[in-house]
Design an enzyme around this catalytic site. Structure first.
Site, mmCIF file in Angstrom:
data_model
loop_
_atom_site.group_PDB
_atom_site.id
_atom_site.type_symbol
_atom_site.label_atom_id
_atom_site.label_comp_id
_atom_site.label_asym_id
_atom_site.label_seq_id
_atom_site.Cartn_x
_atom_site.Cartn_y
_atom_site.Cartn_z
ATOM 1 N N TYR A 189 45.763 52.512 42.357
ATOM 2 C CA TYR A 189 45.804 51.230 43.079
ATOM 3 C C TYR A 189 47.150 51.077 43.775
ATOM 4 C CZ TYR A 189 41.508 49.708 40.785
ATOM 5 O OH TYR A 189 40.199 49.590 40.379
ATOM 6 N N GLU A 205 38.459 55.494 32.412
ATOM 7 C CA GLU A 205 39.844 55.320 31.951
ATOM 8 C C GLU A 205 39.977 55.473 30.426
ATOM 9 O OE1 GLU A 205 41.633 51.798 33.712
ATOM 10 O OE2 GLU A 205 41.408 52.633 35.724
ATOM 11 N N GLN A 265 36.912 46.484 44.970
ATOM 12 C CA GLN A 265 35.496 46.601 44.694
ATOM 13 C C GLN A 265 34.705 45.961 45.837
ATOM 14 O OE1 GLN A 265 34.301 45.411 40.772
ATOM 15 N NE2 GLN A 265 36.011 46.434 39.762
ATOM 16 N N GLU A 283 38.268 54.806 41.997
ATOM 17 C CA GLU A 283 38.849 53.455 42.102
ATOM 18 C C GLU A 283 40.111 53.558 42.942
ATOM 19 O OE1 GLU A 283 39.244 51.034 38.560
ATOM 20 O OE2 GLU A 283 37.405 51.875 37.713
HETATM 21 O O1 AHR Z 1 38.747 47.613 39.125
HETATM 22 C C1 AHR Z 1 39.260 46.830 38.096
HETATM 23 C C2 AHR Z 1 39.634 47.649 36.862
HETATM 24 O O2 AHR Z 1 40.681 48.517 37.177
HETATM 25 C C3 AHR Z 1 38.553 48.551 36.327
HETATM 26 O O3 AHR Z 1 37.687 47.883 35.484
HETATM 27 C C4 AHR Z 1 39.343 49.587 35.577
HETATM 28 O O4 AHR Z 1 38.696 50.830 35.551
HETATM 29 C C5 AHR Z 1 40.660 49.640 36.323
HETATM 30 O O5 AHR Z 1 41.739 49.587 35.474
#
Ligand code: AHR
Length: 512
Positions: A261, A193, A365, A316
Site C-alpha cells: 500500500y 497475510e 478495493q 492488494e
Molecule cells: O484491504 C484492507 C486490508 O489490508 C486487508 O483486509 C488486508 O489483507 C490488508 O492488510
C-alpha cells in the site's frame, strides 16, 4: 528598463518551463502479453464494500438491482471489463467459514466482523451471490480461502462445492441449494497475510501449511487444474519470497501474492483530500516503490523459476489514508483525488512493463473502501478518478507489450527526487498501439518526445484525465468534475511524436 526586461524573461521562462522527457518505443513489439488480470479488483466484507456497495438486498425497492446487486454498479464495472474479482477478504477471509453463507438466508448464522468495525455480519451475501455476480459481470472469481482459522477439509469442500459437477457430497449440496452446474472457479488464494492477520506465522511454518492445503486442492475438478496462489510478502519482505520459492515445489503453486500500500506512516496516514505537497510527494514515493518491489521479488523468483511459470500476483495495492471525518474508522472509507489517479496510472504502467512476471493484480478495493473506483451513498453512485484511469487503461488488457526506453525528467521536492514520467505501451489485436503516460510532477508540465522505431502511424488521438488541483475529487453533488477529455496536445511528424503533458495528469494515446 533592462532589469524589468530580464526579470520579465525569467518569469516567462519559469512559467513556461517544461520538464524534458525522451522515450524510444520499440514498435516492432515483444513476445510479452499484458495479462488482462493485472486489471483485477478486490471486494472484502469490510465497511460498505459488500453491504450498500455491491449488495442492497433482494427486497430493496428504492435502488434498482439484479438479485440484490446494484444495477448501476454492474453497469459501471462492465464498462471497465473487469477481468477478475477477489473475495471475501483480506483479513476477513481467514475468519470466514463459507458454509455460513449458503442455504436459506433465515437459517444462516450471524457473526461479528472482528477485523472491520465489530459490526454484525448476517451472511446474507455468500458463495452463490458472489459467484452469480461474477457471471453477470463476465469476470473470473478469485476466492481467498481460510487458512488462519479454517481447515484443509473446509477448503477442499469449498473447491468441491463450486467446481465438482456431480457425484460428490458438496456438488449434491450445491444442487440442493438451487445451482445445478458448477461455477468452475479457477483462482484460489490459500490464506491472506499469514504473517499478520492471517495467523501471525513465520514463512517456514506457512510454507509447510501451504503445501498441505495445495496438495488436497490439486486439480480442483477443472480441466487444466486450478490456479493456487500462495500468500506472499508484505512489501519488501524478500525473505518471505525466498522461503516460499525454496520450500514449495513449483508443481504445487501457480502464483505468489504481494501486498503493498502507498502509506507514508501507518500511525499517521494523513487525510485523503486536504493533503499538502509534502504529503503528496511521500505518498507517490511509496506508490512508486512498487517498481523496485516487483523487480526484486521477481529476481528472487527467477532463481528458482527461470522459466517464469509462477506468477507474481499483486492482489492488494493502492493508497491508504485516514478515513473521511465522521465515518467508522473500521470501515476504511476515503475520498479519491487526482493523487489517486497518479497512483493508479503509474502503478498500472509498472505492472504492464513487468508483465513477464506480474500476471495478476487487484486494486484495494472496488467500492467504498480504500482506493475505490466507485463510491455509493444510498441510491447515489459516483465514479472516482481512479475509475477513469482504469477505464482509460483497459486498452492494454491482453495486448502485446511494446518495450520503451525512458529518460525521464525528475520531480524534486527539497532534497528528494522522483521520476516524473511513468509510461507503458502496447499493441492490441486490432493493431492499434496505445501509450499511457503519467506526469506525477505536482507543478511542472512535461514536454515529451517519443522516437518510434519499427512502425509508422497515420492516425493519432488521445484522452487526458486532469483537474485544476491535485486535491480535486468527484462528489455526489458534482460527480463529473473529473472525467477524461479529448487530448489535443500531441503531434506526430514522421516517426517522432511530441506532446505536452500537464502536471499531475494521465494521458492515453492511440496510434494507427
Ligand atoms: O484491504 C484492507 C486490508 O489490508 C486487508 O483486509 C488486508 O489483507 C490488508 O492488510
Amino acid at each position: 528598463m533592462k532589469k524589468i526586461f530580464i526579470s520579465g524573461v525569467l518569469l516567462l521562462c519559469s512559467l513556461t518551463s517544461y520538464g524534458q522527457t525522451s522515450i524510444i518505443m520499440d514498435a516492432k513489439g515483444s513476445d510479452q502479453q499484458i495479462s488482462r488480470h493485472i486489471y483485477g479488483h478486490f471486494a472484502e466484507h469490510l465497511g460498505r464494500s459488500i453491504y450498500g456497495g455491491f449488495y442492497v438486498g433482494e427486497d430493496n425497492t428504492k435502488i434498482p438491482h439484479v438479485n440484490g446487486v446494484r444495477k448501476d454498479v454492474i453497469a459501471a464495472l462492465k464498462n471497465l471489463n473487469i477481468p477478475n474479482l477477489r473475495w471475501p477478504g483480506g483479513c476477513f477471509a481467514d475468519t470466514y467459514h463459507w458454509k455460513d453463507g449458503i442455504g436459506p438466508k433465515d437459517q444462516r448464522p450471524t457473526i461479528v466482523n472482528t477485523w472491520w468495525g465489530g459490526v454484525t455480519e448476517n451472511n446474507s451475501f455468500g458463495t452463490h451471490n458472489f459467484l452469480n455476480l461474477c457471471e453477470i459481470l463476465e469476470t473470473e472469481p478469485y476466492l481467498a480461502g481460510n487458512v488462519g482459522s479454517g481447515s484443509v477439509q473446509e477448503m477442499m469442500d469449498w473447491v468441491q462445492y463450486t467446481n465438482s459437477k456431480e457425484g460428490n457430497p458438496m456438488s449434491k449440496l450445491r444442487q440442493e441449494n438451487g445451482r445445478a452446474e458448477p461455477w468452475q472457479v479457477k483462482y484460489w488464494g490459500i490464506g491472506n497475510e499469514p504473517w499478520g492477520c492471517g495467523g501471525n506465522m513465520d514463512a517456514e511454518f506457512y510454507a509447510n501449511l501451504y503445501k498441505q492445503y495445495a496438495t488436497y486442492m490439486a486439480g480442483g475438478y477443472l480441466d487444466g487444474g486450478i490456479y493456487r496462489i500462495a500468500s506472499g510478502p508484505a512489501g519488501d519482505d524478500y525473505n518471505w519470497t525466498e522461503v516460499l520459492m525454496k520450500k514449495i515445489p513449483l508443481s504445487l503453486m501457480e502464483g505468489i501474492a504481494l501486498h503493498h500500500y502507498a502509506v507514508t506512516d501507518w500511525n499517521a496516514k494523513g487525510p485523503s483530500t486536504t493533503f499538502d505537497e509534502k504529503q503528496y510527494f511521500g505518498t507517490m514515493r511509496q506508490a512508486l516503490l512498487m517498481n523496485e518491489l516487483v523487480e526484486k521479488h521477481s529476481a528472487i523468483m527467477d532463481k528458482y523459476d527461470p522459466e517464469k511459470k509462477i506468477g507474481l500476483v499483486v492482489d492488494e495495492w493502492g493508497g491508504w489514508y485516514e478515513v473521511e471525518p465522521g465515518t467508522n474508522p473500521g470501515f476504511l472509507y476515503q475520498q479519491n483525488t487526482m493523487r489517486d489517479a497518479m497512483i493508479a496510472g503509474a502503478t498500472l504502467n509498472i505492472f504492464n512493463n513487468h508483465s513477464d512476471r506480474v500476471r495478476m493484480a487487484n486494486l484495494a478495493q472496488t467500492i467504498n473502501v480504500l482506493q475505490a473506483v466507485i463510491l455509493t451513498d444510498e441510491e447515489k453512485m459516483l465514479l472516482t478518478p481512479t475509475y477513469h484511469v482504469m477505464e482509460m487503461y483497459k486498452v492494454h488488457q491482453d495486448a502485446t507489450l511494446l518495450p520503451l526506453q525512458v529518460k525521464s525528467a525528475e520531480y524534486q521536492l527539497g532534497d528528494d527526487k522522483l521520476q516524473a514520467v511513468w509510461t507503458s505501451a502496447s499493441r492490441n489485436k486490432q493493431g492499434v498501439t496505445h501509450i499511457s503516460l503519467v506526469n506525477v510532477h505536482a507543478s511542472k508540465a512535461q514536454e515529451i518526445s517519443i522516437d518510434i522505431k519499427g512502425a509508422s502511424y497515420k492516425k493519432l488521438s488521445g484522452r487526458i484525465l486532469r483537474s485544476k488541483k491535485l486535491q480535486d475529487y468527484n462528489t455526489f453533488e458534482n460527480p463529473n468534475l473529473i472525467t477524461p477529455q479529448a487530448f489535443k496536445d500531441a503531434k506526430l511528424k514522421g516517426n517522432t511524436l511530441t506532446l505536452k503533458v500537464p502536471p499531475f495528469s494521465v494521458v492515453v494515446l492511440a496510434l494507427e
